[in-house]
Scaffold this motif. Sequence first.
Motif, PDB file in Angstrom:
ATOM      1  N   ILE A 125       4.623   1.390   1.001  1.00 56.11           N
ATOM      2  CA  ILE A 125       5.705   2.108   0.567  1.00 56.11           C
ATOM      3  C   ILE A 125       5.397   3.669   0.873  1.00 56.11           C
ATOM      4  N   HIS A 126       6.434   4.357   1.276  1.00 56.64           N
ATOM      5  CA  HIS A 126       6.021   5.782   1.674  1.00 56.64           C
ATOM      6  C   HIS A 126       6.519   6.901   0.627  1.00 56.64           C
ATOM      7  N   SER A 127       6.029   7.821   0.781  1.00 54.83           N
ATOM      8  CA  SER A 127       6.500   8.950  -0.137  1.00 54.83           C
ATOM      9  C   SER A 127       6.309  10.303   0.572  1.00 54.83           C
ATOM     10  N   TRP A 152       8.423   5.583 -10.671  1.00 50.94           N
ATOM     11  CA  TRP A 152       7.078   4.912 -10.464  1.00 50.94           C
ATOM     12  C   TRP A 152       6.166   4.782 -11.518  1.00 50.94           C
ATOM     13  N   LEU A 155       1.102   8.456  -7.309  1.00 54.35           N
ATOM     14  CA  LEU A 155       1.316   7.474  -6.354  1.00 54.35           C
ATOM     15  C   LEU A 155       0.058   6.564  -6.081  1.00 54.35           C
ATOM     16  N   CYS A 201       6.052   2.771   8.443  1.00 54.04           N
ATOM     17  CA  CYS A 201       5.501   2.252   7.044  1.00 54.04           C
ATOM     18  C   CYS A 201       6.441   1.057   6.712  1.00 54.04           C
ATOM     19  N   ALA A 227      -1.883   7.072  -3.537  1.00 53.83           N
ATOM     20  CA  ALA A 227      -2.007   6.614  -2.237  1.00 53.83           C
ATOM     21  C   ALA A 227      -3.209   6.960  -1.529  1.00 53.83           C
ATOM     22  N   TYR A 273      10.475   3.560  -0.439  1.00 47.47           N
ATOM     23  CA  TYR A 273       9.959   4.430  -0.810  1.00 47.47           C
ATOM     24  C   TYR A 273      10.074   5.114  -2.199  1.00 47.47           C
ATOM     25  N   ASP A 288       0.810  -1.235   0.033  1.00 44.17           N
ATOM     26  CA  ASP A 288       0.006  -0.107  -0.206  1.00 44.17           C
ATOM     27  C   ASP A 288       0.840   1.087   0.068  1.00 44.17           C
ATOM     28  N   ARG A 289       0.269   2.235  -0.202  1.00 43.25           N
ATOM     29  CA  ARG A 289       1.167   3.523  -0.418  1.00 43.25           C
ATOM     30  C   ARG A 289       0.378   4.932   0.449  1.00 43.25           C
TER      31      ARG A 289
END
Length: 642
Positions: free
Chosen positions: A155-157, A473, A175, A149, A177, A255, A130-131
């Motif tokens: 997955i983080h941004s 991405w 993303l 995370c 998200a 990330y 998941d984002r």
Amino acid sequence: MSESIYPPSPEFSSQANVPSMEAYEALYEKAREHPEAFWGELAEKELHWFEKWNHVFEWNPPFVKWFAGGKFNVSYNCLDRHLATPRKNKIAILWEGEPGDQRMISYQELHRLVSRFANVLKGLGYKAGDRSIIYMPMVPELPIAMLACARLGIIHSVVFGGFSAEALKARILDLEAQLVITADGGFRRGKEVRLKDAVDQALNDCPNVKDCIVLKRTNSQIHMQEGRDQWWHEIDKDASEDCPAVPLDAEHPLYVLYTSGTTGKPKGILHTSAGYLLQTTMTMKWVFDLKEEDTYWCTADIGWVTGHSYTVYGPLAAGATSVMYEGAPDYPAVDRFWRIVEKYRISILYTSPTAIRALLRQGDSWPNSHDLSSLRLLGSVGEPINPAAWEWYHRVIGKGRCPIVDTWWQTETGSIMIAPMPGAVPAKPGSGTLPMPGIIPEVVDFNGNPMGDGKEGFLIIRRPWPGMLRTIWGDPDRFKEQYWSRIPGIYFTGDAARRDSDGYFWILGRVDDVMNVSGHRLSTMEVESALVHHPAVAEAAVVGKPHEITGQAVCCFVTLKKGDWDHDQLGKDLRQWVAHEIGAFARPEEIRFAESLPKTRSGKIMRRLLREIVTTHTVTGDVTTLEDINVLSRLATQHDED
Ligand code: WTA
């Protein structure tokens, strides 16, 4: 031209992790001759694995896998494994807020806070793959959110808090998200930066976002949307503190960090787990000569790659005490950095040439009125450092005692690529010196042929390295086209460089349409597309203009739609407009109105000529492909008339 050379002092070398040129060369040679053995041994020794890998690396240009088959967790490596050692009560994050509040969080305590918050995320149904978007001030909960995370494989941004609602929205959408982690606001120069307002604005157009977790930092009035927004302290209150790190693939995405490319659309640079962490850990030891007792401060905001790799992941994996400061370097006065160095007895300071130049301008009395004797090593990153700033940093801040590591790398490279190992490699002001083990840079011409020593060319990297970006991405074609097509199968950095007869690299700056403002990357196209959104603007061309403090400043050439415009007011409006569309750091220094822009016969704007105009106020380059030669002389003389 004679150039100064600063060899490491015998005192520094004798205690250094890499104590001599021979030791550096031995590492470099081993990595070059036997990369599998070199990285494989380090991965085993330096990191914790739930299951060992099958292959050190698999290279199918331009795609690489490091330690495929291994089971690994970044959060475990940054936290849990230290708990069985005397580091468990060592300070992991030493934080100071801009108003002066402090927190000192041990590894054990950080583990507890991260585990709790990971359970919050788990409770909301989030899982590996998941984002999330993290849009926060520089407070400890920012690395806590990142590590939580990572613990679950979400997955983080991280989006820099200086980005506008528009820029935030573009990143959330790209993303896809589902989760946003933010705060009511943060403090900067004594004022509140209202983050939640920007999130609310962005989320109007982001139907995929189900949850928004809000940390209370500034205590100001904000809107909380029923069913979507929850306070961090409320959902965290009853969370269990037991949250085992999930064993993930070594190549599990850690990330995505958006950075400017050569088009208007930012690129989501994807970094994965084990290779990235190995290289950030090793460069902490090689470049920063990290020791158990160091107090290490990287001043970068975590919203940029430097903060990811050298405030959070590298230092914590290496078991360091990492200092974080929330606010501006000149608040409440221009000695805030020196106050922090003195107060916490910082031993390693890593900052940017922009900060160094800005502080240099304030005069020596500010640093001289503080005890900086705890410093033993200084670092620089983000842009070329001019020798005058280098010498000042060395003399006034380091008192001639501290080696300076000028570190060249990029969001895409994940960790430091070219830099001196300070106990081994003599420094030359302005040069990043020699490559890290396993990194094979070269200066080449358009066809990929090596340039001779002393000649300028393009900087490329010949082999894959553990911390390398894996893709863009959602856009593998752009990944191939941007980095691997200029010289087929070879990584193209976008920088020009030359290598001198000692093998030292000198970075000369970008060769593409990317500007570097205060060490922040910004694409000319991003600013141009912001400008042409404005109702008055017909066309825009943007170039970087040399600037004494920020390295480059944003200079815009604009043609207007028909109408009766007040140029003074419109200039102000457009500067504000760009700040609103992208973020305050992108605010143009200069808007120049023109009747038309110089173009090739095929209609392409000739930015090269505009760059020349803002740099030299004259044009000497080849102009035979220009459509309207008169445009140029008008643009060039306009400056003097202003
Ligand atoms: C520039 C920041 C000269 C370079 C870590 C690179 C540098 C871009 C240096 C990456 C340095 C970074 N000397 N130039 N020590 N460090 N650069 O992605 O042009 O924000 O390509 O990564 O900054 O910027 P980014």
